[in-house]
Design an enzyme around this catalytic site. Structure first.
Site, PDB file in Angstrom:
ATOM      1  N   TYR A  10     -15.631  12.212  18.785  1.00 27.00           N
ATOM      2  CA  TYR A  10     -16.544  11.133  18.356  1.00 27.00           C
ATOM      3  C   TYR A  10     -15.550   9.866  18.337  1.00 27.00           C
ATOM      4  CZ  TYR A  10     -19.946   8.151  15.844  1.00 27.00           C
ATOM      5  OH  TYR A  10     -20.585   7.203  15.498  1.00 27.00           O
ATOM      6  N   ASP A  65     -32.752  12.353  29.364  1.00 30.62           N
ATOM      7  CA  ASP A  65     -31.724  12.738  28.624  1.00 30.62           C
ATOM      8  C   ASP A  65     -30.632  11.882  29.416  1.00 30.62           C
ATOM      9  OD1 ASP A  65     -29.338  14.029  27.686  1.00 30.62           O
ATOM     10  OD2 ASP A  65     -30.445  15.480  27.043  1.00 30.62           O
ATOM     11  N   LYS A  83     -16.034   6.771  21.069  1.00 27.14           N
ATOM     12  CA  LYS A  83     -16.252   5.213  20.781  1.00 27.14           C
ATOM     13  C   LYS A  83     -15.461   4.261  20.866  1.00 27.14           C
ATOM     14  CE  LYS A  83     -20.520   6.252  18.981  1.00 27.14           C
ATOM     15  NZ  LYS A  83     -21.630   5.700  19.535  1.00 27.14           N
TER      16      LYS A  83
HETATM   17  P1  NDP Z   1     -29.558   9.511  14.943  1.00 26.51           P
HETATM   18  O1  NDP Z   1     -28.746  10.815  15.037  1.00 26.51           O
HETATM   19  O2  NDP Z   1     -30.438   8.992  13.741  1.00 26.51           O
HETATM   20  O3  NDP Z   1     -30.087   8.927  16.302  1.00 26.51           O
HETATM   21  C1  NDP Z   1     -29.418   9.343  17.432  1.00 26.51           C
HETATM   22  C2  NDP Z   1     -30.470   8.918  18.592  1.00 26.51           C
HETATM   23  O4  NDP Z   1     -29.672   9.135  19.844  1.00 26.51           O
HETATM   24  C3  NDP Z   1     -31.691   9.708  18.699  1.00 26.51           C
HETATM   25  O5  NDP Z   1     -32.699   8.730  19.051  1.00 26.51           O
HETATM   26  C4  NDP Z   1     -31.363  10.736  19.511  1.00 26.51           C
HETATM   27  O6  NDP Z   1     -32.373  11.313  20.549  1.00 26.51           O
HETATM   28  C5  NDP Z   1     -30.314   9.945  20.576  1.00 26.51           C
HETATM   29  N1  NDP Z   1     -29.775  10.910  21.572  1.00 26.51           N
HETATM   30  C6  NDP Z   1     -28.915  11.595  21.269  1.00 26.51           C
HETATM   31  N2  NDP Z   1     -28.327  12.374  22.391  1.00 26.51           N
HETATM   32  C7  NDP Z   1     -29.211  11.727  23.479  1.00 26.51           C
HETATM   33  C8  NDP Z   1     -29.053  12.369  24.967  1.00 26.51           C
HETATM   34  N3  NDP Z   1     -28.463  12.970  25.514  1.00 26.51           N
HETATM   35  N4  NDP Z   1     -30.023  11.489  25.552  1.00 26.51           N
HETATM   36  C9  NDP Z   1     -30.817  10.465  25.057  1.00 26.51           C
HETATM   37  N5  NDP Z   1     -30.865  10.306  23.792  1.00 26.51           N
HETATM   38  C10 NDP Z   1     -30.084  11.083  22.757  1.00 26.51           C
HETATM   39  O7  NDP Z   1     -28.148   8.501  14.946  1.00 26.51           O
HETATM   40  P2  NDP Z   1     -28.043   6.788  14.519  1.00 26.51           P
HETATM   41  O8  NDP Z   1     -29.409   6.329  14.456  1.00 26.51           O
HETATM   42  O9  NDP Z   1     -27.378   6.925  13.184  1.00 26.51           O
HETATM   43  O10 NDP Z   1     -26.885   6.547  15.454  1.00 26.51           O
HETATM   44  C11 NDP Z   1     -27.265   5.708  16.679  1.00 26.51           C
HETATM   45  C12 NDP Z   1     -25.951   5.139  17.178  1.00 26.51           C
HETATM   46  O11 NDP Z   1     -25.255   4.605  16.227  1.00 26.51           O
HETATM   47  C13 NDP Z   1     -25.094   6.385  17.567  1.00 26.51           C
HETATM   48  O12 NDP Z   1     -24.469   5.824  18.836  1.00 26.51           O
HETATM   49  C14 NDP Z   1     -23.922   6.446  16.604  1.00 26.51           C
HETATM   50  O13 NDP Z   1     -22.864   7.097  17.083  1.00 26.51           O
HETATM   51  C15 NDP Z   1     -24.056   5.107  16.216  1.00 26.51           C
HETATM   52  N6  NDP Z   1     -23.126   4.944  14.825  1.00 26.51           N
HETATM   53  C16 NDP Z   1     -24.062   5.397  13.759  1.00 26.51           C
HETATM   54  C17 NDP Z   1     -23.422   5.162  12.397  1.00 26.51           C
HETATM   55  C18 NDP Z   1     -24.143   5.776  11.238  1.00 26.51           C
HETATM   56  O14 NDP Z   1     -23.598   5.631   9.900  1.00 26.51           O
HETATM   57  N7  NDP Z   1     -25.619   6.249  11.076  1.00 26.51           N
HETATM   58  C19 NDP Z   1     -22.213   4.546  12.124  1.00 26.51           C
HETATM   59  C20 NDP Z   1     -21.465   3.976  13.487  1.00 26.51           C
HETATM   60  C21 NDP Z   1     -22.140   4.274  14.608  1.00 26.51           C
HETATM   61  P3  NDP Z   1     -33.052  12.782  19.745  1.00 26.51           P
HETATM   62  O15 NDP Z   1     -34.180  12.056  18.597  1.00 26.51           O
HETATM   63  O16 NDP Z   1     -33.780  13.153  21.027  1.00 26.51           O
HETATM   64  O17 NDP Z   1     -31.895  13.502  19.174  1.00 26.51           O
END
Ligand code: NDP
Length: 234
Positions: free
Chosen positions: A140, A48, A144
């Site tokens: 958030y 994590d 960012k």
């Molecule tokens: P998802 O919610 O689909 O995936 C998030 C990922 O982050 C998952 O793999 C999750 O793991 C992991 N994660 C969250 N918390 C932790 C933690 N404490 N330790 C390790 N892993 C963690 O999000 P997205 O794919 O949409 O987002 C990916 C990135 O892109 C993020 O940083 C998000 O802020 C950014 N982003 C997304 C946008 C969008 O529109 N989707 C727009 C702009 C930025 P687990 O499966 O275990 O929860």
């Protein structure tokens, strides 16, 4: 030069698309992730990103097995939305702990190897919301926008050592994070995006693999939008 890439949170969403793109481009790819399934060809170490010891141990294990890390993509991120006056300390701190401090923990460990290699690529996944702000996302957006200062400070500290650090600022991308939005909210957002659509995780991944390439060696401290024009001018 090391071609070992670590992507945090490659089990789903944008991280999964990024890790897949690196595998297809011939890199050795690993992920630090909490659980779930990684794409084919991606090595994993469970941690994590809020746990410093677990993050350091995950890097140690991945490097022992696959060599020094040359590219870090800090992708793991969460939202805990709520209006400012009703936002709890816990919701604020949890988002900062994952998105900002979690990124810091990974970068701090990864650059040790990059400095030894005199080569490195740090790619931080920010957001258009870090530039524009968004009602209900004080936590958030703060997490960012702070990544921009982080990438630029890394550029000052380590730019002379062959290391670049950049932020990618995606707009609205179709993943689990945006699937929570109602159809009405999606159409409202789409109306404001010049491209009139959400982006795909693959469109973000293509920019990440470019920033990790040798050809991108003179790009550092930049914020690169992948947002269909939503954040232009910021
Ligand atoms: P998802 O919610 O689909 O995936 C998030 C990922 O982050 C998952 O793999 C999750 O793991 C992991 N994660 C969250 N918390 C932790 C933690 N404490 N330790 C390790 N892993 C963690 O999000 P997205 O794919 O949409 O987002 C990916 C990135 O892109 C993020 O940083 C998000 O802020 C950014 N982003 C997304 C946008 C969008 O529109 N989707 C727009 C702009 C930025 P687990 O499966 O275990 O929860």
């Amino acid at each position: 030069m090391s071609r070992h890439v670590v992507v945090t949170g490659a089990n789903r969403g944008i991280g999964r698309a990024i890790a897949t793109a690196f595998v297809e481009a011939g890199y050795t790819v690993s992920s630090i992730y909490r659980g779930g399934e990684l794409p084919d060809g991606v090595h994993g170490a469970v941690a994590d990103v809020t746990d410093t010891d677990a993050v350091n141990a995950a890097f140690d294990a991945l490097e022992a097995a696959h060599g020094r890390v040359g590219v870090l993509v800090a992708n793991a991120g969460v939202t805990r939305d709520g209006l400012l006056m009703r936002m709890s300390d816990e919701d604020f701190e949890q988002v900062l702990d994952v998105n900002l401090t979690g990124t810091f923990r990974c970068v701090r460990r990864a650059v040790q190897s990059m400095i030894r290699e005199k080569y490195g690529r740090v790619v931080l996944i920010g957001s258009v919301v870090g530039l524009l702000g968004n009602a209900g996302q004080v936590n958030y957006s703060a997490s960012k926008s702070a990544l921009v200062g982080m990438a630029r400070s890394i550029t000052h500290e380590l730019g002379s050592r062959g290391i670049t650090a950049n932020v990618i600022a995606p707009g609205f991308i179709t993943t689990a994070m945006t699937e929570e939005l109602s159809a009405d909210v999606v159409s409202q957002y789409e109306a404001n995006i010049p491209a009139k659509r959400f982006g795909s995780p693959e469109e973000v991944a293509a920019v990440v693999t470019f920033l990790a390439s040798d050809q991108a060696g003179y790009i550092s401290g930049a914020v690169i939008p992948v947002d269909g024009g939503l954040g232009m001018g910021h």
